[in-house]
Every structure is written in C-alpha cells, then in structure tokens.
Scaffold this motif. Structure first.
Motif, PDB file in Angstrom:
ATOM      1  N   MET A  98      25.222  -8.299   2.439  1.00  0.00           N
ATOM      2  CA  MET A  98      24.667  -9.055   1.299  1.00  0.00           C
ATOM      3  C   MET A  98      25.752  -9.421   0.287  1.00  0.00           C
ATOM      4  O   MET A  98      25.771 -10.524  -0.253  1.00  0.00           O
ATOM      5  CB  MET A  98      23.546  -8.259   0.640  1.00  0.00           C
ATOM      6  CG  MET A  98      22.282  -8.179   1.486  1.00  0.00           C
ATOM      7  SD  MET A  98      20.877  -7.487   0.581  1.00  0.00           S
ATOM      8  CE  MET A  98      21.188  -5.726   0.743  1.00  0.00           C
ATOM      9  N   SER A 102      26.713 -13.228  -0.767  1.00  0.00           N
ATOM     10  CA  SER A 102      26.713 -13.765  -2.135  1.00  0.00           C
ATOM     11  C   SER A 102      27.961 -14.587  -2.398  1.00  0.00           C
ATOM     12  O   SER A 102      27.937 -15.565  -3.138  1.00  0.00           O
ATOM     13  CB  SER A 102      26.671 -12.622  -3.148  1.00  0.00           C
ATOM     14  OG  SER A 102      25.482 -11.904  -2.989  1.00  0.00           O
ATOM     15  N   TYR A 132      17.465 -12.010   0.310  1.00  0.00           N
ATOM     16  CA  TYR A 132      18.289 -12.543   1.397  1.00  0.00           C
ATOM     17  C   TYR A 132      17.444 -12.675   2.671  1.00  0.00           C
ATOM     18  O   TYR A 132      16.496 -11.904   2.867  1.00  0.00           O
ATOM     19  CB  TYR A 132      19.455 -11.590   1.718  1.00  0.00           C
ATOM     20  CG  TYR A 132      20.431 -11.420   0.582  1.00  0.00           C
ATOM     21  CD1 TYR A 132      21.626 -12.127   0.562  1.00  0.00           C
ATOM     22  CD2 TYR A 132      20.150 -10.548  -0.483  1.00  0.00           C
ATOM     23  CE1 TYR A 132      22.520 -11.973  -0.486  1.00  0.00           C
ATOM     24  CE2 TYR A 132      21.040 -10.397  -1.533  1.00  0.00           C
ATOM     25  CZ  TYR A 132      22.227 -11.110  -1.535  1.00  0.00           C
ATOM     26  OH  TYR A 132      23.102 -10.957  -2.567  1.00  0.00           O
ATOM     27  N   ASP A 269      22.489 -15.726   2.121  1.00  0.00           N
ATOM     28  CA  ASP A 269      22.084 -16.008   0.738  1.00  0.00           C
ATOM     29  C   ASP A 269      21.731 -17.492   0.669  1.00  0.00           C
ATOM     30  O   ASP A 269      22.422 -18.285   0.025  1.00  0.00           O
ATOM     31  CB  ASP A 269      23.240 -15.653  -0.203  1.00  0.00           C
ATOM     32  CG  ASP A 269      22.810 -15.647  -1.655  1.00  0.00           C
ATOM     33  OD1 ASP A 269      21.615 -15.901  -1.940  1.00  0.00           O
ATOM     34  OD2 ASP A 269      23.675 -15.407  -2.519  1.00  0.00           O
ATOM     35  N   LYS A 272      21.715 -20.081  -2.232  1.00  0.00           N
ATOM     36  CA  LYS A 272      22.925 -20.757  -2.719  1.00  0.00           C
ATOM     37  C   LYS A 272      22.992 -22.208  -2.223  1.00  0.00           C
ATOM     38  O   LYS A 272      23.769 -23.006  -2.749  1.00  0.00           O
ATOM     39  CB  LYS A 272      24.179 -20.008  -2.222  1.00  0.00           C
ATOM     40  CG  LYS A 272      24.400 -18.631  -2.858  1.00  0.00           C
ATOM     41  CD  LYS A 272      24.973 -18.769  -4.249  1.00  0.00           C
ATOM     42  CE  LYS A 272      25.720 -17.536  -4.739  1.00  0.00           C
ATOM     43  NZ  LYS A 272      24.980 -16.269  -4.652  1.00  0.00           N
TER      44      LYS A 272
END
Lengths: 334, 334
Positions: A98, A102, A132, A269, A272
């Motif tokens: 994770m 990110s 996520y 992620d 994003k």
C-alpha cells in the motif's frame, strides 16, 4: 458453546504472551484469529489457535522475528519473514504494498520464509478498509494432485482479490484452489453428510461427493478440474520465482508442520487515477445487476463475494462465536 | 483442409486491408489470429476471422482507431480503446504496462471501450517473450449464470497469468471462468460426444455432461462452481472500477455483437529485484516436481500450463493449420 469476540481475543492474547510473544504482536495475532472465527472462517480462527501455539513451542513460528528487506526496485520489494508469525508478516507486507501504491499507483511486496497466514481474506480486508484494491496469494505444502495425477504435488495456494465498497460491505474473493478444504470434508464426514458437488476421487478412481471416500484417497479435485490445477501452478510460480522464496516443491522437503512459504501482495491506489465516487458507482451497478439474477429452484440467496461473511459476523457479534468445548478447553490449558 | 501459417496470415492481412485497415495494423491482427490457430486456439483464430470482418463492416470495430490516454499516475495508466481492434489495443496496453514496469518494477495499464482481444494468452506471451511476468484479464458480455441462478449475469472474463522460461517454453495459464466454452460444447454436440465433466445444468436443473442439454438451457457452470462465479465477479469489478470502463452489466445494455469491454494488464519486471537465473532455476524445480506426478489410470501426460499449446504449434507448423473448408471459403469470399 458460544464465546464473545472480546473474550476470545483476550484469552488468545494472554496465551501468546505466555509463549514468548510481545503484548503488541500478541494483540495483533489474537485479534485477527478471533476475527476469522467471528466472520465465519472457523478453520483458521480459534479452532487453529492451539496448533499455532504448538508451532511456537516446536520452533516453527518465531514470535520475536520481524520481516527484513532483502531487495527492492521502485514499487516492488521483497522481504524475508524470518519465520515470524504468518499474520503479522502478511499484514506488514500488505502495508508495504500500500505504501508503494500511494507513491507509484501500484505496489507489490513479496514475502519469503514466512508462516501460514491463516485466513487469506484478512489481507484483502486490510487493504480495502484503507481504500486500496488488492490481490494477494500464498503457496502451501503440496496438498492437491495436479489434474490427471493421484499424488499431491500442487498446493491449494489461496488467492484473494478485494475491492472496496463505500458502505464498508466490501467485495472480497478468497479461495483455495481445491474445490473443498480438508476441514470441510472432515466436518461433513462427522455429520454423515455428502458434499454438494464432487470433492475428489474414490479408491476406484471415480469422482465422488462422499467425504470419507475422498479423505481415504486424498485425491482432492482442483476447483474447475484442470483449470484450478493450472492456476494453482502459476500462483506458486509467481509467489516463488518473483521473490526467490520456496516453491511448493521446496516446501515439501522441509520437516514438520507447514512453514517457510512464499507470498505476494499487490495494492492499487486507483483513486490516484480515477474518481473514486465513480468507481463506487460502477461497483454498485455490477452488484445490482448480479442480485437481480433469477434464482434456480431450491437455491439460496444470490450473494456477491464477501456478503456471506458479513452475515456470519453480524450473527456472531450478537450471539457469540460458536466454539467446540474441547477446542476451547485445550486453549485454556495451553 | 490444412493451411500453412504464412498463407493464412497473408490472406487475412489482405482482407483486412480491403476492409479499410492500414497494412501495418492488418499485419499485426492477421499475425495474431493466424498464430492463435497455429497454437491450437482454433475458436479465436481463423474460425473467428469472418466475424471480425463483419464487426468492421457493422461499425463495431473501427480499423483506424488508436488508443488514447485518459489519465495516469506513476506506474498506472488508463486508455480509451476507441473501439479499435481488440488485438492491437491489448498489445499496446501490455506494452505500456511493460514500459511502466521497467521504470517502477511493476506497471499496470487499463483499457476501456475496446473490442474482443481474441485469445487471452496472446498478451501473456507478448510479455513473457520480453522477460516480464504478466497478469491480464478482460470482461465480456454476460454469458454465465452466477452460482444458484439460471440467467447469465456474469461474463466468462478470461484471466491470464504468465511467467517466462529460459528455453522459451513459457508457463501460461489462460482460462475463462466457465468450465467449458460454448465453442467446445458445439464441437462435442456435432461429434455426438459427452463432455469429460459436467458442463452445466439440463432443463430439469441437474448437472449434465450432455452438450446439447446445456446448449438448450444456456446454464453453463462456472469453473469450480461458486468459486469461478465469485472470481468472475471480482475480475469484472477490477476491470471496470479501476478503469471506469463498462462493467458486464453496462456491456449487456449495448446493442449488437460484443464490444466496448474493459481490460487490465499488469507487467512485473522482476529481474530488477531478483537474479533472473535464480528465478529460472526455481521455475525448473517446480516443473520437475509437477512432472514427477504419479499418473492416474487412463490419464494423459502430466503437463504444465502452456505445454499443450507448444505441441499444437509444432504439429501445425509441420502439417499446416486444420481449417474447415466452409470457414476458409467464407474468408476468401469476404
């Protein structure tokens, strides 16, 4: 008997501390094992706790071990689990995936030389609860024949895909590559029941739904026959070749209870790159379409993956977790 | 009849050019479709070519369309396929995942609004031939009931995992989520044969290995029953929610032949993190262990995923690709 989640957690935490585990780590392990039972995965919760403690006592599980970085590049890392707890190692690895996601949008962490992670879905939930998307899998001891064979040379290699829902009722696929687990066959055999579909082959080489017959041959069938067999093999190849950990063949050469397995964790992620609200809406359209299915005669409710778990959780929170008296007494005596 | 690979390729390339495709792109599409047949995936090779050309003529496949970037972050990107060729769009997307993997260790590319990619394994081979590990999957029209239902509200959502071998005899898992394809049922029905295991439900709601009975109800079973059903759902969720493309429910609302599907491509440049020679050796240990399996009575050779494909390739290179006269004449007349 039925035991409240908090009581199960505190007894298991205390036993782990008595067996050399730090209070913090004991709390993490006991929490996840109590949660596994709470959420209906009884085989990998309280029922397996005594075996975990025996693993500590025999030196297979090292309570003080922490994962250490072996190598990394960009968004990918691999760690030696140093035979620590399977649960804390795997939570750590998913945390690393994770963290990398990110930064890079997607991240991957490999884990070698680790222990049984108990419920595979745990690490899917760990990621989706933080927003996520996640994929993870582990290899295992050989416990399933490949398609066309009689001896077990594949692992059941549990595989997870998880995606969050806005309301927290997440979508989680968690499946071993055998059609049924040995635990499920044992339960049915004791109850004198047949499996709902063929579970393996009997001694005459015929597909059978009789759990006793399949427990005798240990010729479990892969889910989807040749399909689950092939997927299991590739999961092992990925878990071992990308990490340089042990493959199923290597694990088979270790003595004692299963240990030293290899795992891979992927986190995405996606927020994003896309509007998370729009992603949630897409998922809701997919769920609504599925749930409008016309039920077959005699079939139960149409559920999406993860829905049944929440039913178990709600009931067990209310009524307590069902535990066999013998299992609980063994834990108390550890 | 049997047709040489080069002849099949050049006829299909010419037909695509006649139907408005640039020579370069026509060569790519014809090459992969001829290769699909060469390597034994007859359903998604020459046999499907006339349908592809009809797709161009009806406006579902737009020969001049190129994928365009919608959004990206770090190692993840998503593209609009603009209803171009499924094959060239998917090759492009896997190329993008590999480019991102070279930079970040792992890369992911999403593709929305694209067309049928034909053989799923194509994109696995595309990546492993360049030394990457790869995962990819697509969603489809609804063509499989979820477990416990009678109407089709899941796609068969083919899924691929691929890992390279040093000698080029790569390990590739390529599987749709139904136990059998409609194509396989049709072939067996015409030959008057039964399927090797249950393929679906008959009109009385019983599991059946009679292809005609299952083609009548269209109640195909997911590979692994509830397991393939749940995995199919998560593959759709990932393919659509991470890309904001169409989910299976959305695809079901489009008119005409299947189009506008969503896909995800992952590539891992694991050689950036581990010694590739050691990874190859791990894979060889896994293959050797598998191939030492004790065969069941009457079973064929124990193979690893991808091995059977190479047998078909070697034979068809030598003897030509088997093609039905009617299928070939239809192509010549397009």
């Amino acid at each position: 008997m039925r035991i409240a989640f908090d009581d199960a957690l505190s007894v298991m935490r205390e036993k782990l501390v008595e067996h050399g585990t730090s209070p913090e780590k004991a709390g993490m392990v006991a929490y996840e094992m109590a949660r596994n039972s709470l959420e209906g995965t009884y085989t990998h919760g309280i029922n397996r706790f005594a075996r975990l403690v025996r693993g500590i006592d025999s030196g297979i599980v090292i309570p003080g071990a922490e994962p250490t970085l072996i190598s990394s590049f960009g968004a990918i890392e691999r760690y030696d689990g140093n035979l620590g707890f399977g649960i804390t190692n795997a939570l750590f690895a998913m945390d690393r995936a994770m963290a990398k996601a990110s930064e890079h949008g997607i991240g991957m962490a490999g884990l070698v030389n680790t222990n049984h992670w108990m419920r595979a879905a745990t690490y899917g939930y760990h990621a989706v609860e933080k927003g996520y998307a996640a994929i993870c899998f582990t290899n295992t001891i050989p416990n399933m024949p490949t398609w066309g064979a009689v001896d077990s040379r594949l692992g059941n290699n549990p595989f997870v895909m998880a995606f969050p829902r806005k309301d927290g009722r997440h979508m989680v696929f968690d499946s071993a590559m055998t059609q049924f687990s040995y635990g499920a066959l044992e339960v049915a055999r004791l109850a004198g029941e047949r499996m709902s579909v063929a579970a393996g082959f009997d001694k005459d080489g015929l597909l059978s739904d009789d759990p006793a017959a399949v427990l005798e041959t240990r010729r479990m069938i892969p889910a989807g026959f040749w399909k689950g067999s092939a997927l299991s093999f590739l999961l092992d190849i990925f878990a071992s070749c990308i990490t340089l950990g042990r493959c199923v063949a290597d694990i088979s050469r270790l003595e004692g209870d299963e240990h030293g397995v290899s795992q891979l964790f992927f986190a995405i992620d996606y927020g994003k790159m896309v509007d998370e609200e729009e992603a949630y809406r897409t998922a809701e359209r997919a769920i609504a379409f599925l749930k409008e299915s016309k039920k077959a005669d005699g079939a139960g409710e149409i559920v999406y993956p993860g829905e049944r778990m929440m039913r178990a959780r709600e009931r067990n929170l209310r009524e307590g977790i069902p535990v066999d008296d013998g299992v609980w007494n063994e834990i108390l005596s550890l």
